[in-house]
Design a protein around this motif. Structure first.
Motif, mmCIF file in Angstrom:
data_model
loop_
_atom_site.group_PDB
_atom_site.id
_atom_site.type_symbol
_atom_site.label_atom_id
_atom_site.label_comp_id
_atom_site.label_asym_id
_atom_site.label_seq_id
_atom_site.Cartn_x
_atom_site.Cartn_y
_atom_site.Cartn_z
ATOM 1 N N UNK A 700 0.833 -1.211 0.000
ATOM 2 C CA UNK A 700 0.000 0.000 0.000
ATOM 3 C C UNK A 700 0.858 1.248 0.000
ATOM 4 N N UNK A 701 0.237 2.381 -0.224
ATOM 5 C CA UNK A 701 0.958 3.656 -0.187
ATOM 6 C C UNK A 701 1.596 3.847 1.189
ATOM 7 N N UNK A 702 2.876 4.221 1.167
ATOM 8 C CA UNK A 702 3.646 4.311 2.403
ATOM 9 C C UNK A 702 4.262 5.707 2.500
ATOM 10 N N UNK A 703 3.938 6.407 3.577
ATOM 11 C CA UNK A 703 4.494 7.741 3.845
ATOM 12 C C UNK A 703 5.356 7.654 5.097
ATOM 13 N N UNK A 704 6.566 8.146 4.990
ATOM 14 C CA UNK A 704 7.457 8.177 6.152
ATOM 15 C C UNK A 704 7.948 9.606 6.357
ATOM 16 N N UNK A 705 7.900 10.064 7.601
ATOM 17 C CA UNK A 705 8.361 11.410 7.918
ATOM 18 C C UNK A 705 9.193 11.335 9.193
ATOM 19 N N UNK A 706 10.392 11.921 9.132
ATOM 20 C CA UNK A 706 11.308 11.864 10.268
ATOM 21 C C UNK A 706 11.848 13.255 10.564
ATOM 22 N N UNK A 707 11.817 13.610 11.823
ATOM 23 C CA UNK A 707 12.406 14.860 12.295
ATOM 24 C C UNK A 707 13.593 14.491 13.180
ATOM 25 N N UNK A 708 14.780 15.015 12.842
ATOM 26 C CA UNK A 708 15.988 14.618 13.576
ATOM 27 C C UNK A 708 16.808 15.834 13.944
ATOM 28 N N UNK A 709 17.250 15.842 15.190
ATOM 29 C CA UNK A 709 18.148 16.892 15.682
ATOM 30 C C UNK A 709 19.500 16.256 15.986
ATOM 31 N N UNK A 710 20.563 16.872 15.462
ATOM 32 C CA UNK A 710 21.912 16.334 15.624
ATOM 33 C C UNK A 710 22.828 17.430 16.145
ATOM 34 N N UNK A 711 23.599 17.126 17.170
ATOM 35 C CA UNK A 711 24.507 18.131 17.723
ATOM 36 C C UNK A 711 25.607 18.448 16.720
ATOM 37 N N UNK A 712 25.993 19.715 16.683
ATOM 38 C CA UNK A 712 27.028 20.173 15.758
ATOM 39 C C UNK A 712 28.413 20.220 16.400
ATOM 40 N N UNK A 713 28.482 19.932 17.685
ATOM 41 C CA UNK A 713 29.777 19.880 18.360
ATOM 42 C C UNK A 713 29.674 18.905 19.526
ATOM 43 N N UNK A 714 30.782 18.666 20.171
ATOM 44 C CA UNK A 714 30.782 17.759 21.312
ATOM 45 C C UNK A 714 30.258 18.461 22.553
ATOM 46 N N UNK A 715 29.563 17.694 23.400
ATOM 47 C CA UNK A 715 29.107 18.176 24.696
ATOM 48 C C UNK A 715 29.684 17.258 25.755
ATOM 49 N N UNK A 716 30.806 17.677 26.338
ATOM 50 C CA UNK A 716 31.473 16.833 27.316
ATOM 51 C C UNK A 716 31.944 15.546 26.656
ATOM 52 N N UNK A 717 31.478 14.415 27.169
ATOM 53 C CA UNK A 717 31.891 13.118 26.626
ATOM 54 C C UNK A 717 31.023 12.672 25.448
ATOM 55 N N UNK A 718 30.006 13.465 25.080
ATOM 56 C CA UNK A 718 29.068 13.062 24.031
ATOM 57 C C UNK A 718 29.451 13.681 22.687
#
Length: 821
Positions: A700-718
Motif C-alpha cells: 500500500x501507499x507508504x508515507x514516512x516522515x522523520x524529524x531529527x536533531x543532531x549536535x554540531x559539536x561535542x558536549x562533554x563526553x558526548x
C-alpha cells in the motif's frame, strides 16, 4: 673517549636521518571556517595518515621526501584530493576547506553497472544506505533495515526474522540479492525462507530499483539488493575491531557480534562472529505469538590484497539458523495458541493449549526449520594496460530441514541440499574517445537433491545458466548516455522422481530406481531450455552540478523458477501444497523510468516515476474445484496453483529531505512510495470482476516522515548525538487479488517511533563506544501489514473478538551498543 665519540656519531646520524624526514600539518574547516572534527587525512602511497582533532588540526610526521597524493575526507563533505611535494627537513602546511557533501550524486556504486560508477552518471534508479543509517534503524534482520531507508522497497514477512524483499511490487526470484557481488542462492522462491546474511557485518547496501537483467541475467527483473561487507580502514600492524550488543524488549532478542581486522603490508584480514536468539514476539491482540522464536549464528572471514596489478578478495561465510514454524492454530473460544502434538490423528479442535512458560522460552520448539548456508568466493581485478579484467567465482551450499512431525521430532518433513557454483568474467576495454565499453559473461550451475525427508514439494534437479552482454557508456557534454544488450540461456532438467511408502516411519520417502514397487511417479522427467534477450538504454542530463534528470528504458528477463514449473507437493514450512505448470514461458518486462533529482543547499528533492509491463507474469492463487469448494490435497494445508498472464505495475517514489543551513542541527526527511499492480488476465477479470483486477502482494501507499536533531559539536563526553521522531503512515490497501479469498482488504495504520544515540568519548577525545536507542510502535498499535503472511494464518471463519489472523509486533524498545577498539 672512543665510546663517547661513537655515541656522538650515532646521535648525529639519527638527528640527520630525522632531519631528512618531512612533516605535513594543517587544519580542516568547512566553508564557514568552522573546524571539521575527525576528518581523515590519508597518504595512500605511504600507507599512513592522521585524524583531525576537535579543532580540525592534524600533524603527520616522519614522511619520506617525495611528491604524493593526499586525500582529505569526512562523512558529510566532499572528498578533496591534493598532490603535494614533501621536502626533507621541512614542514608542509595544508589548510583545507571542505565543501558540502554531494555524495548522494557523486557517490560511487558497484551494483547494476559494468564498472564502478558515480550515481549521477547512472540513469537507472539506485539507492544507497550506509552502516550508520542501518544502525539507527534498529531491526531484527538486514532486509527490514533496508526497507526503512529506501522508499519503494518492501517485504513479505513471516514473523520478525523472515523478510523477503520486494521492489516496486515484485519479489521472490524477481529480486536478486547479492552478498559482496555474489548472488544469494538459498531456495529464495519460498515464502518462509529468509536472507542468509549477517546483518551486523554489512557496511552498506546498494539497491537497484528496476530491471538489472543486462548485467545479472535472470532473477534481476525487478532489481538488485547488494549487501557489501565491512572492510574498515586499518593501521598497518595493529589489531582493530569492534564489539556489538543488541537487545529488543518485545521478543527478548539478544544479539552479539565481534569483529576483528588486521592489516599486514598489502593484505587486510577481517573476521566476524555473530549470535542472535529471540523468544516469541507479542502484540496486544494475540499476546505472545507461538512459533516465532529463532536462534541464529554467523561467521564471516575476508582477506583482501591490493597490488599494482589490481586486487583480489577472498571471502567465506557460515550461516546457521533455527527458526520456528508458526501455523496459527488456536482455541476457538479463548483465541489462545494451541500446538500440534499428533501426526495422523491430528484435529485442529483437539490440540492442547501452549503453556504460558513455553511462550517466553528461548528453547526452540520441535516444529521448526533448520537452515545452514555456506559460501566461499573470490573476486579479483586484473589491470591489463589501460583496461582491466574482473573475475568472480563462488561456491555455496544451502541445507534446509523443516521438522513438522510432532511424534517423530527427529524426522524432517523437508530435507533438501542446494549446491551452486557462480561465475562472472568481465573485461573493461580501454576508454576510446570517451567511450567506456564492457563485455562479460556470467551464470551458474546448480544442483538440488532431496535427502531423508517425508515431503517432496520439488524434484531433484540440475540447472545450468549462462549469459553474455555488452555495455557501453559515453558522455556528450552534460548528457551521460549508457546502455547495452544481453542474451541468456538457462537449461533445467530432472529425471523421473518416485515417492513411495517408508515402512520404518509410516511416511513417504524418495524411491530410487529400480526399486520403485508400490511407489508413484510424483515428478515425471523434464528437460527444457529457456532463452531471453534483455537490455537497457538510458541517459542522465546534468542540468547543473546539483540538478539532474534521468530517463531509462529496460527489458528484463526471468526464467520460471523450480517451484513454478516443477512443484507438486506440500511445503511444510509454508503450510501450502504448491502445484506448478511445466508449460510456463519466461517473464519479460519493459520498464520505463524517469526521475528528477535536486540536491539544493537547504533541501534534497527526488521524484522517480516508473511504468512496468510484464509478459507472462507468474503468480499463485488458491485452487478450487468445479463446485466452488477448496481443493484439499493435504488436510490442514491450503492448495495453490501457479498462473500466468500479462500484468502492469506503475507508481512513484518522492523524497523531500530538508536541512536548512540556518538551523544546521535540524533535518526533516520525508518520503512517499506509491505502487499499483494490475492483472491483465481479461478472462479472469470478466469472471470475477474487481477481485481479479489487481496483483497479489502489492504494498500500500507508504508515507514516512522523520524529524531529527543532531549536535554540531561535542558536549562533554558526548559526540555526534542525535534525537529523532518518526511517523510511518501506511494507507488502506483496497486493491488486492481477492479471487477465492487469496487476499483480503487491509486497513491502514500509523506507527510512531522515537530514537536517540550518541558516541562516548574518553579524555583523549577518542570514541570508546556508540549507543543507539529506539522505541518502535510507541502507542502499541495493533495492526496487520498487508504483506504479512501471518495475517492469513487462520483456521476459523469468525472469532469471539472479531480479529482474524495473526497481528504484527507490538511496542518494542531496542538498545544497541558498539565498542570499537
Amino acid at each position: 673517549m672512543k665510546q663517547l665519540s661513537t655515541l656522538l656519531f650515532l646521535l648525529l646520524f639519527i638527528t640527520t636521518a630525522y632531519a631528512q624526514q618531512g612533516v605535513v600539518k594543517g587544519a580542516v574547516v568547512n566553508k564557514d571556517g568552522k573546524p571539521v572534527q575527525f576528518a581523515n587525512i590519508a597518504i595512500p602511497a605511504l600507507h599512513t595518515g592522521a585524524t583531525a582533532d576537535q579543532q580540525g588540526l592534524f600533524n603527520i610526521k616522519n614522511l619520506a621526501a617525495g611528491t604524493y597524493d593526499i586525500k582529505i575526507s569526512m562523512v558529510g563533505y566532499q572528498t578533496v584530493k591534493l598532490k603535494k611535494q614533501i621536502t626533507a627537513g621541512q614542514t608542509t602546511v595544508l589548510n583545507v576547506s571542505l565543501e558540502e557533501d554531494l555524495s548522494k550524486l557523486d557517490e560511487v556504486v558497484v551494483t547494476g553497472v559494468s564498472r564502478a560508477t558515480a550515481v549521477r552518471k547512472n540513469p537507472i534508479p539506485i539507492a544507497v544506505i550506509g552502516k550508520r543509517e542501518m544502525n539507527m534503524n534498529v531491526n531484527n534482520n538486514i532486509i527490514d533495515a533496508i526497507i526503512k531507508g529506501v522508499p519503494g522497497v518492501s517485504a513479505v514477512t513471516t514473523g520478525p526474522n523472515i523478510s523477503k524483499p520486494f521492489i516496486r511490487g515484485l519479489g521472490y526470484n524477481r529480486v536478486l540479492t547479492l552478498f559482496d557481488g555474489v548472488r544469494q542462492e538459498g531456495q529464495q522462491w519460498g515464502d518462509e525462507h529468509g536472507i542468509e546474511i549477517d546483518q551486523y557485518g554489512i557496511s552498506r547496501a546498494e539497491v537497484v530499483k528496476g530491471p538489472a537483467s543486462l548485467t545479472y541475467g535472470s532473477d534481476a527483473l525487478a532489481g538488485v539488493i547488494n549487501m557489501i561487507p565491512d572492510i574498515p580502514e586499518l593501521t598497518p600492524g595493529k589489531l582493530q575491531g569492534s564489539f556489538l550488543t543488541d537487545y529488543h524488549s518485545n521478543n527478548g532478542m539478544i544479539g552479539s557480534s565481534l569483529g576483528l581486522a588486521y592489516r599486514q603490508n598489502d593484505w587486510k584480514y577481517v573476521l566476524r562472529g555473530t549470535a542472535k536468539a529471540a523468544h516469541n514476539y507479542r502484540n496486544s491482540v494475540d499476546g505472545f505469538v507461538y512459533g516465532t522464536a529463532f536462534r541464529e549464528y554467523n561467521v564471516t572471514a575476508l582477506a583482501r590484497v591490493d597490488k599494482s596489478w589490481g586486487h583480489s578478495q577472498f571471502g567465506a561465510t557460515l550461516y546457521d539458523n533455527t527458526q520456528e514454524i508458526p501455523d496459527g492454530s488456536r482455541d476457538s473460544l479463548t483465541r489462545k495458541f494451541t500446538r500440534q502434538v499428533k501426526d495422523a490423528d491430528d484435529n485442529i479442535k483437539d490440540r492442547p493449549l501452549v503453556p504460558d512458560n513455553e511462550l517466553r522460552t528461548y528453547t526452540i520448539n520441535p516444529l521448526h526449520q533448520h537452515i545452514q548456508h555456506y559460501r566461499v568466493y573470490n573476486h579479483s581485478k586484473w589491470n591489463v594496460g589501460t583496461g582491466d579484467i574482473n573475475t568472480m567465482i563462488g561456491v555455496q551450499q544451502s541445507i534446509r530441514r523443516e521438522y513438522n512431525h510432532p511424534e517423530m521430532i527427529e524426522q524432517p518433513g523437508l530435507y533438501v541440499v542446494l549446491n551452486t557454483l557462480n561465475y562472472d568474467v568481465r573485461y573493461n576495454l580501454p576508454v576510446m574517445n570517451g567511450l567506456e565499453t564492457t563485455v562479460g559473461v556470467n551464470g551458474m550451475y546448480q544442483s538440488n537433491k532431496s535427502k531423508n525427508g517425508t515431503d517432496f514439494p520439488i524434484p531433484d534437479y540440475n540447472l545450468f545458466d549462462i549469459g553474455g552482454f555488452i555495455f557501453a557508456r559515453k558522455s556528450f557534454g552534460k548528457v551521460d548516455v549508457s546502455g547495452g544488450i544481453r542474451y541468456d540461456n538457462r537449461s533445467i532438467r530432472w529425471n523421473d522422481f518416485y515417492v513411495g511408502p517408508n515402512k520404518e516411519n509410516g511416511f513417504e520417502q524418495h524411491a530410487q530406481l529400480p526399486d520403485t514397487a508400490g511407489a508413484h511417479l510424483q515428478f515425471p522427467s523434464f528437460n527444457h531450455r529457456y532463452t531471453g534477450i534483455s537490455g537497457s538504454l538510458g541517459a542522465t542530463w546534468n542540468i547543473s552540478e546539483r540538478v539532474l534528470v534521468k530517463a531509462n528504458i529496460a527489458r528484463g528477463y526471468r526464467a520460471p523458477n523450480i517451484t513454478e514449473i516443477g512443484s507438486n507437493g506440500l511445503d511444510p514450512g509454508a503450510h501450502i501444497v504448491y502445484l506448478g505448470n511445466r508449460g510456463f514461458k519466461p517473464e519479460f518486462s519493459l520498464q520505463e523510468d524517469i526521475g528528477i533529482q535536486a540536491w539544493l543547499p537547504d533541501a534534497d528533492i527526488s521524484v522517480e516515476l516508473f511504468n512496468n509491463n510484464i509478459e507472462n507474469y507468474i503468480y499463485q492463487a488458491k485452487l478450487y474445484d468445479n463446485t466452488g469448494n477448496p481443493v484439499v490435497i493435504v488436510p490442514g494445508n491450503a492448495t495453490y496453483k501457479y498462473q500466468q498472464s500479462a500484468a502492469r505495475l506503475f507508481g512513484a517514489e518522492v523524497s523531500v529531505n530538508l536541512h536548512p543551513r540556518s538551523i544546521a542541527w535540524l533535518t526533516m526527511n520525508n518520503s512517499v512510495a506509491y505502487t499499483q499492480g494490475r492483472n491483465r488476465n481479461m478472462e479472469l477479470i470478466s469472471t470475477h470482476g474487481d477481485e481479479a483486477r489487481y496483483l497479489p502482494f502489492i504494498p500500500p501507499t507508504h508515507i514516512r516522515s522523520e524529524l531529527k536533531a543532531t549536535t554540531q559539536r561535542n558536549y562533554g563526553i558526548f559526540t555526534k548525538a542525535y534525537a529523532r521522531v518518526e511517523a510511518d503512515i501506511i494507507a488502506d490497501q483496497p486493491h488486492f487479488y481477492g479471487v477465492d479469498d487469496t487476499e483480503t482488504f487491509t486497513p491502514g495504520y500509523t506507527l510512531f517511533n522515537i530514537g536517540a544515540g550518541t558516541g562516548i568519548l574518553n579524555k583523549k577525545g577518542k570514541t570508546v563506544c556508540e549507543v543507539f536507542l529506539q522505541l518502535d510502535n510507541v502507542a502499541n498499535v495493533a495492526y496487520q501489514a498487508n504483506m504479512n503472511r501471518l495475517k492469513y494464518f487462520e483456521y476459523y471463519s469468525s472469532s469471539p473478538n472479531g480479529r482474524l489472523g495473526i497481528y504484527n509486533m507490538g511496542r518494542n524498545f531496542s538498545a544497541k551498543v558498539i565498542v570499537p577498539f
